[in-house]
Motif scaffolding. Structure first.
Motif, PDB file in Angstrom:
ATOM      1  N   GLU A   1      14.736  16.928  -7.526  1.00  0.00           N
ATOM      2  CA  GLU A   1      13.721  17.056  -8.578  1.00  0.00           C
ATOM      3  C   GLU A   1      13.498  15.739  -9.336  1.00  0.00           C
ATOM      4  O   GLU A   1      12.549  15.624 -10.112  1.00  0.00           O
ATOM      5  CB  GLU A   1      14.123  18.133  -9.591  1.00  0.00           C
ATOM      6  N   GLY A   2      14.363  14.767  -9.125  1.00  0.00           N
ATOM      7  CA  GLY A   2      14.230  13.498  -9.839  1.00  0.00           C
ATOM      8  C   GLY A   2      12.996  12.728  -9.385  1.00  0.00           C
ATOM      9  O   GLY A   2      12.575  12.819  -8.227  1.00  0.00           O
ATOM     10  N   ARG A   3      12.406  11.960 -10.295  1.00  0.00           N
ATOM     11  CA  ARG A   3      11.201  11.205  -9.960  1.00  0.00           C
ATOM     12  C   ARG A   3      11.514   9.820  -9.421  1.00  0.00           C
ATOM     13  O   ARG A   3      10.659   9.191  -8.791  1.00  0.00           O
ATOM     14  CB  ARG A   3      10.312  11.060 -11.196  1.00  0.00           C
ATOM     15  N   THR A   4      12.733   9.339  -9.651  1.00  0.00           N
ATOM     16  CA  THR A   4      13.080   7.978  -9.246  1.00  0.00           C
ATOM     17  C   THR A   4      14.240   7.951  -8.258  1.00  0.00           C
ATOM     18  O   THR A   4      14.143   7.346  -7.194  1.00  0.00           O
ATOM     19  CB  THR A   4      13.456   7.126 -10.479  1.00  0.00           C
ATOM     20  N   ALA A   5      15.331   8.610  -8.595  1.00  0.00           N
ATOM     21  CA  ALA A   5      16.556   8.501  -7.808  1.00  0.00           C
ATOM     22  C   ALA A   5      16.383   8.968  -6.372  1.00  0.00           C
ATOM     23  O   ALA A   5      16.953   8.382  -5.443  1.00  0.00           O
ATOM     24  CB  ALA A   5      17.677   9.289  -8.484  1.00  0.00           C
TER      25      ALA A   5
ATOM     26  N   PRO B   1       0.801  -1.236   0.000  1.00  0.00           N
ATOM     27  CA  PRO B   1       0.000   0.000   0.000  1.00  0.00           C
ATOM     28  C   PRO B   1       0.827   1.276   0.000  1.00  0.00           C
ATOM     29  O   PRO B   1       0.358   2.317  -0.456  1.00  0.00           O
ATOM     30  CB  PRO B   1      -0.821  -0.127   1.291  1.00  0.00           C
ATOM     31  N   ASP B   2       2.069   1.206   0.508  1.00  0.00           N
ATOM     32  CA  ASP B   2       2.899   2.410   0.553  1.00  0.00           C
ATOM     33  C   ASP B   2       3.767   2.588  -0.695  1.00  0.00           C
ATOM     34  O   ASP B   2       4.549   3.544  -0.779  1.00  0.00           O
ATOM     35  CB  ASP B   2       3.789   2.413   1.802  1.00  0.00           C
ATOM     36  N   ASN B   3       3.623   1.694  -1.661  1.00  0.00           N
ATOM     37  CA  ASN B   3       4.418   1.790  -2.895  1.00  0.00           C
ATOM     38  C   ASN B   3       3.620   2.597  -3.920  1.00  0.00           C
ATOM     39  O   ASN B   3       3.005   2.061  -4.840  1.00  0.00           O
ATOM     40  CB  ASN B   3       4.747   0.392  -3.437  1.00  0.00           C
ATOM     41  N   GLY B   4       3.652   3.911  -3.750  1.00  0.00           N
ATOM     42  CA  GLY B   4       2.834   4.795  -4.565  1.00  0.00           C
ATOM     43  C   GLY B   4       3.088   4.679  -6.058  1.00  0.00           C
ATOM     44  O   GLY B   4       2.153   4.719  -6.857  1.00  0.00           O
ATOM     45  N   ARG B   5       4.353   4.523  -6.448  1.00  0.00           N
ATOM     46  CA  ARG B   5       4.682   4.447  -7.876  1.00  0.00           C
ATOM     47  C   ARG B   5       4.030   3.230  -8.524  1.00  0.00           C
ATOM     48  O   ARG B   5       3.480   3.316  -9.622  1.00  0.00           O
ATOM     49  CB  ARG B   5       6.198   4.386  -8.081  1.00  0.00           C
ATOM     50  N   ARG B   6       4.086   2.079  -7.870  1.00  0.00           N
ATOM     51  CA  ARG B   6       3.504   0.881  -8.465  1.00  0.00           C
ATOM     52  C   ARG B   6       1.977   0.935  -8.441  1.00  0.00           C
ATOM     53  O   ARG B   6       1.318   0.412  -9.354  1.00  0.00           O
ATOM     54  CB  ARG B   6       4.002  -0.371  -7.735  1.00  0.00           C
TER      55      ARG B   6
END
Length: 312
Positions: free
Chosen positions: A230-234, A154-159
């Motif tokens: 500002e990165g979306r992943t790193a 539930p806390d894995n917002g990206r997935r």
């Protein structure tokens, strides 16, 4: 005959790197990174990226490909990795995959096709994620695809966002696009490093302590100057977000260190649970003096099995 593909899997700090080097040396192989964060230039200390001087002269692939401002995706990585694997095998070498990103490993090894993406829809879902939080979106996912919701934290917002995007775009469950336990190439072997939890927890604590002693905070400061925030992943990498919080004044250095240990241990448990569900993994004990020989015997057996099949 095509050379096999060997993947070293298991929890972070379990000893995968050493085993991958040993096998690559013995098999005449080259190492292929499958860690999602080691693709970023400058993320070295915090990802335990092996320094070039310690790579035993073995070629390493898929390291330092991107800037921290760039977003990484499993689909893009799959394309890169499969090209590298094909190139290594085409030169009669053995690709030895190693890294802690379980989904990246499965995307390379298994039959796994990625649905398309829609930037506008993704942006809407990410904005909603910011407004209502991951738990609320996860509840919505459970209403339209209970299987996917059960497989995503539930806390894995990206997935969660990705799953909702796929459901909306395709009209099919996200779970239908998840990888099946079927190798893209049958000449594939996964070797898992088995380690008991107390030993692993101690190793993780020691690794994190060493990270902070060897310039981790300074690494994060340098990456912030290059746009890490500002990165979306790193910037979601474990340790980096905790140190960023310290540098922003939200926590002490000691709190950042302890939170990194806790988060890494939690991540290691998720990694182990993922790989334990795969019955194809050959497990070797982290402290077995014969672990390399056991793995080599399995590689030889795999090759012999397929050579016999090809001769029929």
């Amino acid at each position: 005959m095509p050379r096999p593909v060997v993947a070293i899997v298991g929890a972070t700090a379990s000893g995968k790197t050493g085993l991958s080097l040993d096998l690559a040396e013995r098999l005449g192989g080259e190492v292929v990174n499958t860690d999602a964060m080691q693709v970023y230039r400058g993320m070295d200390v915090g990802t335990a990226k092996l320094p070039e001087a310690e790579r035993r002269g073995i070629p390493h692939h898929l390291l330092d490909l991107m800037e921290v401002t760039e977003a990484a995706s499993v689909a893009e990585f799959q394309g890169w990795a499969r090209e590298v694997v094909a190139d290594v095998r085409g030169r009669d070498r053995v690709p030895v995959l190693v890294g802690g990103s379980a989904l990246y490993t499965r995307a390379i090894l298994d039959r796994f096709e990625f649905p398309g993406t829609d930037e506008a829809l993704r942006g809407e879902l990410e904005a909603e994620l910011e407004r209502v939080g991951s738990a609320a979106l996860h509840a919505r996912l459970a209403g339209v695809d209970s299987e996917a919701a059960a497989r995503i934290q539930p806390d894995n917002g990206r997935r969660v966002v990705r799953a909702l995007e796929v459901v909306t775009l395709t009209g099919r469950p996200f779970s239908a696009s998840l990888p099946r336990l079927e190798y893209a190439d049958p000449r594939t072997l996964q070797v898992g490093v088995d380690i008991d939890r107390p030993t692993l927890d101690e190793r993780i604590a020691r690794r994190v302590e060493e990270m902070f002693e060897h310039g981790f905070v300074e690494e994060v400061e340098a990456l912030l100057a290059r746009g890490l925030a500002e990165g979306r992943t790193a910037n979601r990498a474990i340790g980096y977000r905790e140190v960023m919080g310290h540098l922003a004044g939200d926590r002490t250095l000691e709190q950042a260190r302890e939170q990194t240990i806790v988060a890494t241990r939690r991540f290691a448990r998720r990694q182990d649970a993922w790989f334990r569900k795969d019955p194809r993994v050959l497990w070797v004990a982290h402290d077995d003096p014969d672990r390399v020989e056991v793995a080599l015997a399995a590689v030889a057996g795999l090759a012999a099995e397929h050579d016999q099949a090809d001769c029929r």
